[in-house]
Design a protein around this motif. Structure first.
Motif, short mmCIF file in Angstrom:
data_model
loop_
_atom_site.label_atom_id
_atom_site.label_comp_id
_atom_site.label_asym_id
_atom_site.label_seq_id
_atom_site.Cartn_x
_atom_site.Cartn_y
_atom_site.Cartn_z
N VAL A 1 1.14 -1.18 -0.28
CA VAL A 1 0.11 -0.15 0.01
C VAL A 1 0.65 1.29 -0.04
O VAL A 1 0.82 1.93 -0.35
CB VAL A 1 -0.75 0.11 0.80
CG1 VAL A 1 -1.91 -1.02 1.48
CG2 VAL A 1 -0.61 0.25 2.77
N LEU A 2 1.96 1.26 0.49
CA LEU A 2 2.58 2.51 0.63
C LEU A 2 3.28 2.71 -0.87
O LEU A 2 3.74 1.89 -1.57
CB LEU A 2 4.17 1.98 1.55
CG LEU A 2 3.41 2.13 3.05
CD1 LEU A 2 5.00 2.43 3.08
CD2 LEU A 2 2.94 3.83 3.33
N THR A 3 3.43 4.14 -2.20
CA THR A 3 4.13 4.89 -2.08
C THR A 3 4.94 6.28 -2.49
O THR A 3 4.82 6.14 -1.26
CB THR A 3 2.53 4.84 -3.39
OG1 THR A 3 2.22 5.98 -2.67
CG2 THR A 3 1.62 4.03 -3.59
N ALA A 4 5.71 6.09 -3.37
CA ALA A 4 6.25 7.71 -3.07
C ALA A 4 5.70 8.52 -2.21
O ALA A 4 6.32 9.73 -2.14
CB ALA A 4 7.32 7.48 -4.49
N GLN A 5 4.89 8.94 -2.62
CA GLN A 5 3.50 9.91 -3.20
C GLN A 5 3.56 9.95 -1.42
O GLN A 5 2.88 11.20 -1.04
CB GLN A 5 2.58 9.65 -3.68
CG GLN A 5 3.61 10.84 -5.31
CD GLN A 5 3.80 8.96 -5.60
OE1 GLN A 5 3.39 8.00 -5.68
NE2 GLN A 5 4.98 9.78 -6.78
N ALA A 6 3.25 8.87 -0.90
CA ALA A 6 2.69 8.78 0.19
C ALA A 6 3.14 9.74 1.59
O ALA A 6 4.39 10.03 1.86
CB ALA A 6 3.14 7.78 1.22
N ARG A 7 2.46 11.02 2.26
CA ARG A 7 2.76 11.52 2.90
C ARG A 7 2.65 11.54 4.53
O ARG A 7 1.65 10.76 4.74
CB ARG A 7 1.60 13.02 2.58
CG ARG A 7 0.68 12.76 2.82
CD ARG A 7 -0.27 14.68 2.23
NE ARG A 7 -1.34 13.76 1.66
CZ ARG A 7 -2.17 14.49 3.02
NH1 ARG A 7 -1.64 13.77 4.41
NH2 ARG A 7 -4.08 13.47 3.16
N LEU A 8 2.84 11.65 5.85
CA LEU A 8 2.58 11.21 6.74
C LEU A 8 2.21 13.02 7.95
O LEU A 8 3.05 14.12 7.55
CB LEU A 8 3.88 10.93 7.20
CG LEU A 8 3.66 10.29 8.64
CD1 LEU A 8 2.80 9.30 9.14
CD2 LEU A 8 5.44 10.02 9.96
N ASP A 9 1.13 12.94 8.14
CA ASP A 9 0.84 14.10 8.87
C ASP A 9 0.49 13.27 10.17
O ASP A 9 0.02 12.08 10.68
CB ASP A 9 -1.03 13.71 7.89
CG ASP A 9 -1.82 14.86 8.87
OD1 ASP A 9 -1.57 16.04 9.20
OD2 ASP A 9 -2.46 14.39 10.07
N LEU A 10 1.07 14.38 11.00
CA LEU A 10 1.03 13.66 12.88
C LEU A 10 0.03 13.19 13.78
O LEU A 10 -0.04 12.25 14.26
CB LEU A 10 2.04 15.13 13.64
CG LEU A 10 2.51 14.99 14.64
CD1 LEU A 10 3.35 13.00 15.19
CD2 LEU A 10 3.37 15.63 15.51
N VAL A 11 -0.96 13.40 12.82
CA VAL A 11 -2.36 14.10 13.81
C VAL A 11 -2.52 12.86 13.37
O VAL A 11 -3.09 11.60 13.77
CB VAL A 11 -2.96 14.75 13.59
CG1 VAL A 11 -4.74 14.58 14.46
CG2 VAL A 11 -2.75 16.36 14.22
N GLY A 12 -2.53 12.33 11.64
CA GLY A 12 -3.26 11.10 11.07
C GLY A 12 -2.41 10.21 11.89
O GLY A 12 -3.47 8.95 11.86
N ALA A 13 -1.75 9.91 12.41
CA ALA A 13 -0.51 8.78 11.97
C ALA A 13 -0.46 8.31 13.38
O ALA A 13 -0.75 7.54 13.92
CB ALA A 13 1.01 9.55 12.31
N LEU A 14 -0.73 9.89 14.36
CA LEU A 14 -1.03 9.22 16.38
C LEU A 14 -2.35 8.50 15.98
O LEU A 14 -2.57 8.00 17.22
CB LEU A 14 -1.20 10.62 16.59
CG LEU A 14 0.62 11.04 17.39
CD1 LEU A 14 0.22 12.27 18.38
CD2 LEU A 14 1.41 9.82 17.57
N ALA A 15 -3.25 9.11 15.59
CA ALA A 15 -4.79 8.71 15.39
C ALA A 15 -4.84 6.75 14.53
O ALA A 15 -5.34 6.34 15.49
CB ALA A 15 -5.49 9.34 14.48
N GLY A 16 -3.29 6.65 13.66
CA GLY A 16 -3.74 5.24 13.28
C GLY A 16 -3.26 4.70 14.09
O GLY A 16 -4.14 3.30 14.42
N VAL A 17 -2.31 4.98 14.40
CA VAL A 17 -1.61 3.80 15.64
C VAL A 17 -2.16 3.77 16.99
O VAL A 17 -2.83 2.43 17.90
CB VAL A 17 -0.22 4.62 16.74
CG1 VAL A 17 0.51 3.50 17.63
CG2 VAL A 17 1.24 4.28 15.31
#
Length: 305
Positions: free
Chosen positions: A134-150
């Motif tokens: 699922v990961l692509t070179a265009q994947a961006r990381l949003d801190l709030v989204g990342a914390l929500a996912g974990v």
């Protein structure tokens, strides 16, 4: 087909259904309404299951349903849709794929169960395989989204382990158990949806169809199958079935959204699916029983998963 295989296949249908959530959310639902989407997914489905089960909680299950509903529905759904709206589907899927590793850790903390090295290695392989898909070179990381996912993965893993620890309420089936938790979670989500997002906007026909699908198929049927499976499957192998969700999401994207599927992704798909299948072979499932019955376990021996 023997009983254990049937239980495994039926339970596996739940994360397959959940794997369609990202596509339905992005293609059919109003934008930037994570709490409303979580509310409309949980509460109607919960009330429907309670009506079908014709049973309310009794005794300690009033607060137990509230705790599991908070973790498994209110917190998990809110964080899931926050991650879905703020992150590309691939990044959100990888964060969710840490579920087996989180569940393994929770079994040590809550169930005092030893976890084999093989389980940790399969968990790492599962996350790696999902990342390859699922990961692509265009994947961006949003801190709030990342914390929500974990945070969502931690919340759901804790709820599964507590459900395993507490067993089944006497005389209640999976429809009742799922209904209590979905209703409790939905009621907890309602203030967030109305205070933070202003309630229900004007909905289009596509929005209504999307919410109906999420509520009836993805949630009511999906969670009935999931709670049916929790008593029948061992907790860590059960958690590996969650890897089917991002794999389904990738497949749906390929089939319906015109996304590509490379050789690299195919290898990752095989790695994640292989980890899921191998996890089911680790040990014999230990069924949980109603609270009034006594579980028979070998004395002074810690189970291994």
């Amino acid at each position: 087909m023997n009983r254990s295989t049937k239980d495994l296949l039926l339970t596996a249908l739940a994360p397959v259904m959940w794997g369609t959530t990202y596509f339905v959310t992005t293609e059919f639902l109003p934008a930037d309404r994570p709490f409303l989407t979580a509310l409309l997914r949980a509460l109607p489905a919960g009330l429907l299951l309670i009506v079908l089960a014709r049973r309310l909680p009794r005794g300690s299950w009033w607060w137990k349903s509230g705790v599991i509903g908070l973790l498994n529905i209110a917190v998990f759904f809110a964080l899931l849709f926050t991650a879905t709206y703020r992150l590309p589907g691939g990044v959100a899927a990888v964060l969710g794929a840490v579920g087996p590793l989180v569940t393994a850790a929770m079994t040590i903390l809550v169930l005092h169960t030893k976890v084999r090295l093989r389980t940790w290695l399969l968990g790492i392989a599962g996350v790696t395989g999902v990342a390859m898909v699922v990961l692509t070179a265009q994947a961006r990381l949003d801190l709030v989204g990342a914390l929500a996912g974990v945070g969502g993965a931690v919340s759901m893993a804790t709820a599964v382990v507590l459900t395993k620890k507490w067993g089944l309420p006497e005389g209640a089936g999976p429809a009742a158990l799922a209904g209590w938790q979905l209703t409790a979670g939905g009621l907890l989500l309602a203030p967030l949806a109305f205070l933070a997002e202003g309630g229900i906007p004007v909905l289009t026909g596509a929005n209504v169809l999307g919410y109906l699908y999420l509520g009836l198929v993805n949630t009511a049927l999906g969670y009935w199958l999931w709670f049916r499976g929790i008593p029948r499957l061992s907790v860590v192998p059960l958690s590996f079935l969650g890897l089917l969700s991002p794999l389904t999401a990738a497949t749906v994207g390929w089939l319906l959204a015109g996304e590509t599927f490379t050789v690299w992704q195919t290898v990752g798909f095989a790695v994640a699916l292989g980890a899921t299948l191998l996890a089911q072979l680790q040990n014999r499932p230990k069924r949980i029983v109603p609270e009034t019955a006594q579980a028979v376990e070998p004395p002074k021996v810690l189970a291994r998963v």
